[in-house]
Design a protein around this motif. Structure first.
Motif, mmCIF file in Angstrom:
data_model
loop_
_atom_site.group_PDB
_atom_site.id
_atom_site.type_symbol
_atom_site.label_atom_id
_atom_site.label_comp_id
_atom_site.label_asym_id
_atom_site.label_seq_id
_atom_site.Cartn_x
_atom_site.Cartn_y
_atom_site.Cartn_z
ATOM 1 N N GLU A 1 49.020 52.163 11.052
ATOM 2 C CA GLU A 1 49.652 51.998 12.771
ATOM 3 C C GLU A 1 48.382 50.816 13.101
ATOM 4 O O GLU A 1 48.632 49.763 12.812
ATOM 5 N N GLN A 2 48.024 50.983 14.660
ATOM 6 C CA GLN A 2 46.726 49.812 14.520
ATOM 7 C C GLN A 2 46.301 49.585 14.736
ATOM 8 O O GLN A 2 44.733 49.662 15.000
ATOM 9 N N THR A 3 45.931 49.012 12.704
ATOM 10 C CA THR A 3 44.604 48.981 11.989
ATOM 11 C C THR A 3 44.439 47.034 12.043
ATOM 12 O O THR A 3 45.442 46.257 12.420
ATOM 13 N N ALA A 4 43.212 46.934 12.180
ATOM 14 C CA ALA A 4 42.948 45.263 11.830
ATOM 15 C C ALA A 4 41.738 44.838 10.919
ATOM 16 O O ALA A 4 40.631 46.388 10.293
ATOM 17 N N ALA A 5 41.977 43.645 10.232
ATOM 18 C CA ALA A 5 40.618 43.489 9.343
ATOM 19 C C ALA A 5 40.426 42.123 9.435
ATOM 20 O O ALA A 5 41.219 41.017 9.043
ATOM 21 N N GLY A 6 38.609 42.329 9.265
ATOM 22 C CA GLY A 6 38.662 40.889 9.725
ATOM 23 C C GLY A 6 38.631 40.415 10.830
ATOM 24 O O GLY A 6 38.634 40.444 12.048
ATOM 25 N N ALA A 7 36.836 39.624 11.491
ATOM 26 C CA ALA A 7 36.430 39.705 12.746
ATOM 27 C C ALA A 7 36.940 38.778 13.014
ATOM 28 O O ALA A 7 37.287 38.801 15.001
ATOM 29 N N ARG A 8 37.153 37.683 12.793
ATOM 30 C CA ARG A 8 37.550 36.149 13.513
ATOM 31 C C ARG A 8 39.905 36.689 13.642
ATOM 32 O O ARG A 8 39.763 36.044 15.088
ATOM 33 N N ALA A 9 40.169 37.208 13.353
ATOM 34 C CA ALA A 9 41.721 37.888 13.831
ATOM 35 C C ALA A 9 41.657 38.284 14.530
ATOM 36 O O ALA A 9 42.245 38.516 15.144
ATOM 37 N N LEU A 10 40.335 39.361 14.841
ATOM 38 C CA LEU A 10 40.272 40.702 15.912
ATOM 39 C C LEU A 10 39.900 39.488 16.553
ATOM 40 O O LEU A 10 40.314 39.979 17.784
ATOM 41 N N ALA A 11 39.074 38.138 16.987
ATOM 42 C CA ALA A 11 38.352 37.555 17.923
ATOM 43 C C ALA A 11 39.551 37.066 17.942
ATOM 44 O O ALA A 11 39.331 36.860 19.683
ATOM 45 N N LEU A 12 40.429 36.974 18.080
ATOM 46 C CA LEU A 12 41.952 35.251 18.224
ATOM 47 C C LEU A 12 42.459 36.443 19.045
ATOM 48 O O LEU A 12 43.713 36.226 19.071
ATOM 49 N N GLY A 13 42.718 38.131 19.235
ATOM 50 C CA GLY A 13 44.129 38.745 19.747
ATOM 51 C C GLY A 13 44.656 38.579 19.881
ATOM 52 O O GLY A 13 46.008 38.857 20.108
ATOM 53 N N LEU A 14 44.604 39.601 17.773
ATOM 54 C CA LEU A 14 45.775 39.845 17.294
ATOM 55 C C LEU A 14 47.192 38.488 16.839
ATOM 56 O O LEU A 14 48.146 39.143 16.896
ATOM 57 N N SER A 15 46.574 37.598 17.728
ATOM 58 C CA SER A 15 46.852 36.215 17.548
ATOM 59 C C SER A 15 47.276 35.702 16.322
ATOM 60 O O SER A 15 48.668 34.191 16.240
ATOM 61 N N ALA A 16 46.662 35.896 15.674
ATOM 62 C CA ALA A 16 46.052 35.151 14.395
ATOM 63 C C ALA A 16 47.297 34.628 13.100
ATOM 64 O O ALA A 16 46.942 34.312 12.029
ATOM 65 N N LEU A 17 48.703 35.283 13.360
ATOM 66 C CA LEU A 17 49.219 35.547 11.784
ATOM 67 C C LEU A 17 49.206 34.401 11.053
ATOM 68 O O LEU A 17 49.932 34.150 10.061
ATOM 69 N N ALA A 18 49.444 32.807 11.918
ATOM 70 C CA ALA A 18 50.185 31.242 11.254
ATOM 71 C C ALA A 18 48.955 30.995 11.349
ATOM 72 O O ALA A 18 49.128 30.242 10.614
ATOM 73 N N ASP A 19 48.185 31.794 11.565
ATOM 74 C CA ASP A 19 46.733 30.790 10.510
ATOM 75 C C ASP A 19 45.060 31.179 10.361
ATOM 76 O O ASP A 19 44.024 31.383 10.833
ATOM 77 N N VAL A 20 45.937 32.836 9.313
ATOM 78 C CA VAL A 20 45.260 32.972 9.253
ATOM 79 C C VAL A 20 45.356 33.457 7.213
ATOM 80 O O VAL A 20 46.028 33.172 6.663
ATOM 81 N N ASN A 21 44.508 32.380 6.029
ATOM 82 C CA ASN A 21 44.416 31.800 5.047
ATOM 83 C C ASN A 21 43.113 32.232 4.252
ATOM 84 O O ASN A 21 42.961 32.075 2.962
ATOM 85 N N ASP A 22 42.590 33.826 4.473
ATOM 86 C CA ASP A 22 41.383 34.179 3.444
ATOM 87 C C ASP A 22 42.014 35.051 3.152
ATOM 88 O O ASP A 22 43.918 35.009 3.544
ATOM 89 N N VAL A 23 40.853 35.930 3.016
ATOM 90 C CA VAL A 23 41.318 38.013 2.030
ATOM 91 C C VAL A 23 41.918 39.034 3.285
ATOM 92 O O VAL A 23 42.870 39.338 2.738
ATOM 93 N N SER A 24 41.290 38.271 4.238
ATOM 94 C CA SER A 24 42.224 39.483 5.967
ATOM 95 C C SER A 24 43.641 38.557 5.706
ATOM 96 O O SER A 24 44.232 39.927 6.684
ATOM 97 N N ALA A 25 44.361 38.079 5.467
ATOM 98 C CA ALA A 25 45.990 37.872 5.306
ATOM 99 C C ALA A 25 46.367 39.171 4.849
ATOM 100 O O ALA A 25 48.090 38.770 5.107
ATOM 101 N N TYR A 26 45.784 39.672 3.558
ATOM 102 C CA TYR A 26 46.977 41.359 3.019
ATOM 103 C C TYR A 26 47.330 41.879 4.091
ATOM 104 O O TYR A 26 48.502 42.009 4.254
ATOM 105 N N HIS A 27 46.877 41.797 5.741
ATOM 106 C CA HIS A 27 46.603 42.625 6.270
ATOM 107 C C HIS A 27 48.036 41.950 7.961
ATOM 108 O O HIS A 27 48.901 42.527 7.943
ATOM 109 N N TRP A 28 47.904 40.831 7.829
ATOM 110 C CA TRP A 28 47.955 40.201 9.262
ATOM 111 C C TRP A 28 49.179 39.164 8.605
ATOM 112 O O TRP A 28 50.893 39.877 9.205
ATOM 113 N N ASN A 29 49.365 38.720 7.863
ATOM 114 C CA ASN A 29 50.813 37.469 6.790
ATOM 115 C C ASN A 29 50.419 37.375 5.039
ATOM 116 O O ASN A 29 49.524 36.487 4.805
#
Length: 223
Positions: A1-29
């Protein structure tokens, strides 16, 4: 559901789909895993809403092999002694094409195996013992990332392509995770500053607009 992974993408207001290239990208993009350059481990622990018995956490491992970024992750959300959600994810992303002028297209996919379950409990009004049991379902996320030489990256992500339905109480209709689309962009006007924005379908009807900004102070500290 509304899960999140990684402090950086969460701090960017769930808007970092186009700028995540670390391991947390498995969730975001998952397409962002194409930018994974080495081996990474992610550990998250959260207490949503400050509720003592409500826990959320993530353990993720990622590495780059054979020109592809790979990630394996486990996410947990649970209420002590009552209910738990477990989500195991296996993701991969790689650069698909490189075009003249500095353009590049990356793609990725995440297979998700989710399990939800209740612990047996006693109904205080009737004294009956109730056990709703557990259910496990599989689903997929997929993403495409277009990197441009114009300091702008654009991405599209589709979530829960298999639309799993969890119905622990027979006849209730349960809860279906419908397929959802997300579009996002990241703009960097210099190497220190990034603005991110996204449009996302929350469920079958609602949508959300998310924005974030990051400013880095190299060799000093980061905000």
């Amino acid at each position: 559901e509304q899960t999140a992974a990684g402090a950086r993408a969460l701090a960017l207001g769930l808007s970092a789909l186009a700028d995540v290239n670390d391991v947390s990208a498995y969730h975001w993009n998952p397409a962002g895993l194409a930018g994974l350059s080495g081996t990474e481990v992610l550990l998250d622990l959260a207490k949503p809403y400050g509720i003592a018995d409500l826990d959320e956490g993530t353990v993720a491992f990622g590495t780059s092999r054979f020109g592809t970024g790979w990630a394996l992750a486990w996410h947990h959300l649970g209420i002590g002694g009552a209910y738990g959600e477990e989500l195991i994810s296996l993701a991969a992303g790689r650069r698909l094409w490189t075009f003249p002028g500095g353009h590049a297209l990356s793609g990725g996919a995440t297979f998700k195996y989710g399990r939800v379950g209740f612990q047996p409990f006693t109904d205080p009004s009737t004294g009956r013992s109730l056990d709703y049991g557990s259910q496990a379902k599989g689903s997929f996320d997929t993403g495409i990332l277009w990197s441009t030489p114009w300091k702008v990256d654009v991405t599209w992500v589709m979530r829960d392509l298999l639309e799993p339905r969890y119905e622990l109480v027979l006849g209730s209709g349960g809860d279906q995770l419908v397929a959802r689309h997300e579009l996002a962009a990241a703009f960097r006007w210099n190497r220190e500053s990034t603005v991110t924005g996204s449009w996302a379908q929350v469920d079958g009807g609602r949508t959300s607009i998310n924005l974030g900004m990051e400013v880095l102070f190299y060799d000093v500290f980061a905000i």
